[in-house]
Enzyme design. Structure first.
Site, PDB file in Angstrom:
ATOM      1  N   ALA A  14      62.917  18.146  53.312  1.00 18.14           N
ATOM      2  CA  ALA A  14      62.711  17.509  51.793  1.00 18.14           C
ATOM      3  C   ALA A  14      61.609  16.678  51.755  1.00 18.14           C
ATOM      4  CB  ALA A  14      63.792  17.086  51.446  1.00 18.14           C
ATOM      5  N   HIS A  19      56.372  11.354  53.495  1.00 16.58           N
ATOM      6  CA  HIS A  19      56.542  12.060  54.972  1.00 16.58           C
ATOM      7  C   HIS A  19      54.802  12.726  55.128  1.00 16.58           C
ATOM      8  CE1 HIS A  19      60.798  13.133  53.803  1.00 16.58           C
ATOM      9  NE2 HIS A  19      60.823  12.737  55.078  1.00 16.58           N
ATOM     10  N   GLN A  43      73.372  10.937  63.279  1.00 21.30           N
ATOM     11  CA  GLN A  43      73.157   9.741  62.642  1.00 21.30           C
ATOM     12  C   GLN A  43      73.735   9.441  61.220  1.00 21.30           C
ATOM     13  OE1 GLN A  43      68.926  10.819  62.769  1.00 21.30           O
ATOM     14  NE2 GLN A  43      68.751   9.950  60.806  1.00 21.30           N
ATOM     15  N   GLN A 130      57.310   2.584  57.959  1.00 20.31           N
ATOM     16  CA  GLN A 130      57.844   1.268  57.745  1.00 20.31           C
ATOM     17  C   GLN A 130      58.684   1.223  56.902  1.00 20.31           C
ATOM     18  OE1 GLN A 130      54.835  -2.040  56.738  1.00 20.31           O
ATOM     19  NE2 GLN A 130      56.712  -3.011  55.623  1.00 20.31           N
ATOM     20  N   GLN A 135      64.552   1.306  61.887  1.00 22.21           N
ATOM     21  CA  GLN A 135      64.453   2.668  62.531  1.00 22.21           C
ATOM     22  C   GLN A 135      63.353   2.429  63.499  1.00 22.21           C
ATOM     23  OE1 GLN A 135      65.479   6.615  61.245  1.00 22.21           O
ATOM     24  NE2 GLN A 135      63.348   6.819  61.106  1.00 22.21           N
ATOM     25  N   VAL A 158      55.121   4.591  51.264  1.00 22.01           N
ATOM     26  CA  VAL A 158      54.270   5.172  50.108  1.00 22.01           C
ATOM     27  C   VAL A 158      55.399   5.315  48.864  1.00 22.01           C
ATOM     28  CG1 VAL A 158      53.415   7.411  49.199  1.00 22.01           C
ATOM     29  CG2 VAL A 158      53.281   6.720  51.484  1.00 22.01           C
TER      30      VAL A 158
HETATM   31  P1  AMP Z   1      63.162  11.094  57.059  1.00 25.56           P
HETATM   32  O1  AMP Z   1      63.032  12.490  56.806  1.00 25.56           O
HETATM   33  O2  AMP Z   1      63.914  10.555  56.051  1.00 25.56           O
HETATM   34  O3  AMP Z   1      64.162  10.896  58.421  1.00 25.56           O
HETATM   35  O4  AMP Z   1      61.898  10.386  57.430  1.00 25.56           O
HETATM   36  C1  AMP Z   1      60.935  10.930  58.403  1.00 25.56           C
HETATM   37  C2  AMP Z   1      60.018   9.939  58.450  1.00 25.56           C
HETATM   38  O5  AMP Z   1      59.140   9.492  57.226  1.00 25.56           O
HETATM   39  C3  AMP Z   1      60.398   8.491  59.134  1.00 25.56           C
HETATM   40  O6  AMP Z   1      59.659   7.976  60.053  1.00 25.56           O
HETATM   41  C4  AMP Z   1      60.248   7.619  57.722  1.00 25.56           C
HETATM   42  O7  AMP Z   1      60.301   6.145  57.959  1.00 25.56           O
HETATM   43  C5  AMP Z   1      59.092   8.197  57.114  1.00 25.56           C
HETATM   44  N1  AMP Z   1      59.262   7.928  55.721  1.00 25.56           N
HETATM   45  C6  AMP Z   1      60.081   8.208  54.830  1.00 25.56           C
HETATM   46  N2  AMP Z   1      59.891   7.816  53.636  1.00 25.56           N
HETATM   47  C7  AMP Z   1      58.749   7.257  53.618  1.00 25.56           C
HETATM   48  C8  AMP Z   1      57.923   6.567  52.820  1.00 25.56           C
HETATM   49  N3  AMP Z   1      58.177   6.362  51.333  1.00 25.56           N
HETATM   50  N4  AMP Z   1      56.412   6.161  53.007  1.00 25.56           N
HETATM   51  C9  AMP Z   1      56.081   6.272  54.532  1.00 25.56           C
HETATM   52  N5  AMP Z   1      56.989   6.739  55.410  1.00 25.56           N
HETATM   53  C10 AMP Z   1      58.254   7.295  55.005  1.00 25.56           C
END
Ligand code: AMP
Length: 263
Positions: A14, A19, A43, A130, A135, A158
């Site tokens: 998604a 990302h 998780q 971040q 995590q 972001v």
């Molecule tokens: P997720 O798909 O939510 O597991 O996120 C995958 C990666 O994207 C993880 O390292 C998150 O920390 C990073 N991530 C998710 N949202 C953001 C964001 N708004 N800004 C920067 N990195 C993000």
């Protein structure tokens, strides 16, 4: 792939601009780029949103094509967790703080799947956001402790125009709650301002609690306070850099955010 660097961005799909900022950074810094999409069941807690977690494989593929990613790794759950799978990676200490107190087993699930993904992809660098500060800290600690041959890179959060940190889970929010959700970043932002102008930790904490209590659509504040970014312990007095972090629930939707501040 000898001599060529490999960048890896693990995700749960998604995909949004948060990302994609990791993907772009990885592209910028490496010769070959790999993205994984895997909604990792281990998780999620029993009462969490695994079943309804947003999925958009077609849209994700389009975005990754546009960004010219070389490899998309899209494993099936039975490939990652075949019958008889019986290993878990636990990072003690920091996994138990902040979100760990409210999501038992969550970071062991993350550490285990990230270990597997890193071992499969064997990238030079791996990119994490971040936004999920804890995590990223858990993964850095794990990579250090287990001599993993990969460089863990943390990338800035972001945000939407109104400050809300981008998250796949934001699609759960109806119009009213989407608007209310901005209170989390506003609270962190106001806390940072107080810290920068010399506010005491206890005063900042109280102001954060008051600000969040003023939003009636918040059903629960899991935590909102000031932490040592190294240990993730709550701080009593201002010293070095401060992690201002919070986790709130708007009905079923749990949102987290954080900012780093230097007093
Ligand atoms: P997720 O798909 O939510 O597991 O996120 C995958 C990666 O994207 C993880 O390292 C998150 O920390 C990073 N991530 C998710 N949202 C953001 C964001 N708004 N800004 C920067 N990195 C993000």
């Amino acid at each position: 792939m000898r001599g060529r660097s490999v960048g890896f961005v693990p995700t749960m799909g998604a995909l949004h601009e948060g990302h994609m900022s990791l993907v772009k950074r990885s592209r910028h810094e490496n010769d070959i780029n790999v993205v994984s999409i895997f909604v990792n069941p281990t998780q999620f807690g029993p009462s969490e949103d695994l079943e309804k977690y947003p999925r958009d494989i077609a849209g994700d593929i389009r975005k990754l094509r546009e960004t010219e990613v070389d490899i998309l790794f899209l494993p099936e759950p039975q490939f990652i967790y075949p019958e008889g799978f019986s290993t878990s990676v636990t990072v003690n200490g920091i996994s138990e703080k902040l979100c760990g107190r409210f999501r038992p087993g969550h970071f062991a699930g993350v550490a285990t799947v990230v270990t597997k993904l890193l071992n499969i992809v064997r990238s030079t660098r791996a990119y994490f956001g971040q936004k999920d500060f804890q995590q990223t800290a858990v993964i850095k600690q794990m990579a250090r402790d287990l001599n993993m041959d990969v460089q863990i890179v943390a990338c800035p959060t972001v945000r939407e125009q109104d400050g809300l940190a981008m998250s796949s889970r934001n699609v759960y929010l109806d119009k009213e709650r989407r608007k209310a959700a901005t209170v989390l970043f506003q609270t962190l932002h106001e806390a940072s301002e107080m810290i920068r102008s010399g506010g005491k930790a206890s005063a900042v904490r109280d102001a954060m609690a008051r600000r969040l209590a003023g939003e009636p659509l918040i059903t629960k504040v899991d935590y909102a306070s000031l932490y040592d970014p190294g240990t993730l312990d709550e701080i009593g007095e201002m010293g070095g850099e401060v992690l201002v972090a919070g986790a709130i629930r708007l009905d079923e939707t749990r949102l987290i955010d954080n900012v780093l501040v230097r007093p």
